[in-house]
Design an enzyme around this catalytic site. Structure first.
Site, PDB file in Angstrom:
ATOM      1  N   ALA A  27      -6.756 -17.625  -0.161  1.00  0.00           N
ATOM      2  CA  ALA A  27      -5.680 -17.142   0.720  1.00  0.00           C
ATOM      3  C   ALA A  27      -6.144 -16.897   2.152  1.00  0.00           C
ATOM      4  CB  ALA A  27      -5.081 -15.866   0.141  1.00  0.00           C
ATOM      5  N   THR A  31      -4.080 -17.029   6.121  1.00  0.00           N
ATOM      6  CA  THR A  31      -3.505 -15.826   6.745  1.00  0.00           C
ATOM      7  C   THR A  31      -3.306 -16.035   8.248  1.00  0.00           C
ATOM      8  OG1 THR A  31      -5.732 -14.876   6.817  1.00  0.00           O
ATOM      9  CG2 THR A  31      -4.288 -14.101   5.076  1.00  0.00           C
ATOM     10  N   HIS A 122      -3.652 -23.790  -8.449  1.00  0.00           N
ATOM     11  CA  HIS A 122      -2.507 -22.951  -8.830  1.00  0.00           C
ATOM     12  C   HIS A 122      -1.168 -23.637  -8.575  1.00  0.00           C
ATOM     13  CE1 HIS A 122      -5.185 -19.101  -8.411  1.00  0.00           C
ATOM     14  NE2 HIS A 122      -5.495 -19.832  -9.457  1.00  0.00           N
ATOM     15  N   CYS A 130      11.616 -28.641 -13.375  1.00  0.00           N
ATOM     16  CA  CYS A 130      12.711 -28.272 -14.285  1.00  0.00           C
ATOM     17  C   CYS A 130      12.132 -27.680 -15.565  1.00  0.00           C
ATOM     18  CB  CYS A 130      13.581 -29.474 -14.608  1.00  0.00           C
ATOM     19  SG  CYS A 130      14.849 -29.105 -15.842  1.00  0.00           S
ATOM     20  N   CYS A 133      13.528 -30.436 -18.481  1.00  0.00           N
ATOM     21  CA  CYS A 133      13.126 -31.848 -18.577  1.00  0.00           C
ATOM     22  C   CYS A 133      11.841 -32.137 -17.784  1.00  0.00           C
ATOM     23  CB  CYS A 133      14.251 -32.772 -18.123  1.00  0.00           C
ATOM     24  SG  CYS A 133      14.516 -32.819 -16.344  1.00  0.00           S
ATOM     25  N   CYS A 155      18.490 -28.167 -12.014  1.00  0.00           N
ATOM     26  CA  CYS A 155      17.957 -29.535 -11.996  1.00  0.00           C
ATOM     27  C   CYS A 155      19.057 -30.570 -11.742  1.00  0.00           C
ATOM     28  CB  CYS A 155      17.296 -29.794 -13.354  1.00  0.00           C
ATOM     29  SG  CYS A 155      16.736 -31.480 -13.602  1.00  0.00           S
ATOM     30  N   CYS A 158      19.338 -32.717 -15.307  1.00  0.00           N
ATOM     31  CA  CYS A 158      19.828 -32.192 -16.593  1.00  0.00           C
ATOM     32  C   CYS A 158      20.497 -30.825 -16.501  1.00  0.00           C
ATOM     33  CB  CYS A 158      18.669 -32.139 -17.594  1.00  0.00           C
ATOM     34  SG  CYS A 158      17.569 -30.737 -17.350  1.00  0.00           S
ATOM     35  N   SER A 196     -11.972 -16.783   0.311  1.00  0.00           N
ATOM     36  CA  SER A 196     -11.751 -16.296  -1.054  1.00  0.00           C
ATOM     37  C   SER A 196     -12.793 -15.247  -1.380  1.00  0.00           C
ATOM     38  CB  SER A 196     -11.849 -17.441  -2.070  1.00  0.00           C
ATOM     39  OG  SER A 196     -11.884 -16.924  -3.395  1.00  0.00           O
TER      40      SER A 196
HETATM   41 ZN   LIG Z   1      15.942 -31.160 -15.781  1.00  0.00          ZN
END
Ligand SMILES: [Zn+2]
Length: 251
Positions: A27, A31, A122, A130, A133, A155, A158, A196
Site C-alpha cells: 500500500a 499512498t 489480492h 459475477c 457465472c 451481471c 445472467c 510494505s
Molecule cells: Zn453472471
C-alpha cells in the site's frame, strides 16, 4: 541529502549487477497517489469500517453495504494517478532491469504507469466478477449502475450479483498470480520490497523464499520490517522522493 543520493546510487548499482531482480509492492507505494492505506493505524479505513463489509460472508449476506461504502471511496480510486515510483518501476521493466512486479495492491496503478508484468496477489478493484457465472466485467461499468441506483450491480450475462474481483477476508488468494510470484521469488537474485511492512501472511513468505534461495534484498518502507536486518539497503525516505533520485541517475 547525500545519504539519499548514496542509497539511490547503491540501489542502481545492485540493479545493474543483478540478472533477476523482482519488485514487491504494498500500500505504501500508492499512498502518494492518494489511495488510503487501509491498514495504517489511525488513518486506516478498516478501523472505521466494519470489516465484515469486505469479508466474503458479509458480502454474500448483504452486498449493498459494500457498494454504499464504494460510492464514497470510488471517486478517490477513479481519480488516482500513478506516481513517480510506479513510473520508475515501469521504466526499469522497460529497460529489462526488473523481471516484474508482485503487488498486494488492488488499484491498477502499476498497469496505468505502463508496467506489463504485474502479478496482483489480492486481485483487482478494476474488475467485478459475477458471483453466479464468474464472468468478469469492468468495475467502472458496474459502478455507473450503482451510481444510477442499482445496488448491488448485476451481471450483464445472467443477472447474478457482481463482486469486486479483489480478495475479501475469508477468500483464498488467486492461484495463478501466487504461483507466478513464487516462481519469480525463487529465481530472484535481487528482491526489492517497496511500501510494505512485510508482516501480512502469506505475502511475507516471498522475501523469505527469495533470501533462502540466495537473493539480496532491498527495503523501502517508512516503518521497520522483519527483513531490515538482512537488507543491503533500507530506505526510510518518502518512496516518491527516493524514486526521483533513482530516476535522475538512470544511465
Ligand atoms: Zn453472471
Amino acid at each position: 541529502m547525500s545519504d539519499l543520493n548514496d542509497k539511490a546510487k547503491l540501489f542502481l548499482d545492485l540493479l545493474l549487477s543483478s540478472s533477476n531482480a523482482v519488485v514487491f509492492t504494498g500500500a505504501g507505494i500508492s499512498t502518494e497517489s492518494g489511495i488510503p492505506d487501509y491498514r495504517s493505524p489511525g488513518t486506516g479505513l478498516w478501523e472505521k469500517m466494519d470489516q465484515s463489509v469486505v469479508s466474503l460472508d458479509g458480502f454474500v449476506e448483504d452486498p449493498t453495504r459494500y457498494y454504499d461504502y464504494s460510492l464514497e471511496l470510488y471517486p478517490i480510486r477513479k481519480s488516482a494517478k500513478p506516481n513517480i515510483a510506479h513510473h520508475m518501476l515501469a521504466e526499469l521493466e522497460n529497460r529489462d532491469l526488473i523481471k516484474g512486479v508482485i503487488t498486494q495492491n488492488v488499484d491498477g496503478l502499476h498497469q496505468d504507469a505502463g508496467s506489463g508484468e504485474v502479478h496482483e496477489l489480492h486481485g483487482s478493484l478494476r474488475q467485478a466478477v459475477c458471483m453466479d457465472c464468474s464472468v468478469l466485467q469492468l468495475m467502472d461499468e458496474a459502478m455507473e449502475r450503482v451510481i444510477a441506483g442499482q445496488n448491488p450491480p448485476l451481471c450483464n450475462e445472467c443477472g447474478g450479483v457482481l463482486k469486486p474481483n479483489a480478495v475479501f477476508f475469508g477468500e483464498a488468494l488467486p492461484q495463478v498470480p501466487w504461483e507466478r510470484s513464487l516462481g519469480l521469488s525463487r529465481s530472484a537474485d535481487l528482491f526489492i520490497a517497496i511500501g510494505s511492512s512485510l508482516l501480512v501472511s502469506p505475502a511475507n513468505a516471498l522475501p523469505d523464499i527469495a533470501i533462502r534461495n540466495g537473493s539480496k534484498i532491498i527495503v523501502l518502507n517508512d516503518t521497520p520490517t522483519p527483513f531490515d536486518g538482512e537488507a543491503e539497503i533500507v530506505v526510510r525516505e518518502k518512496i516518491g522522493k527516493f524514486s526521483s533520485s533513482v530516476m535522475s541517475i538512470l544511465p
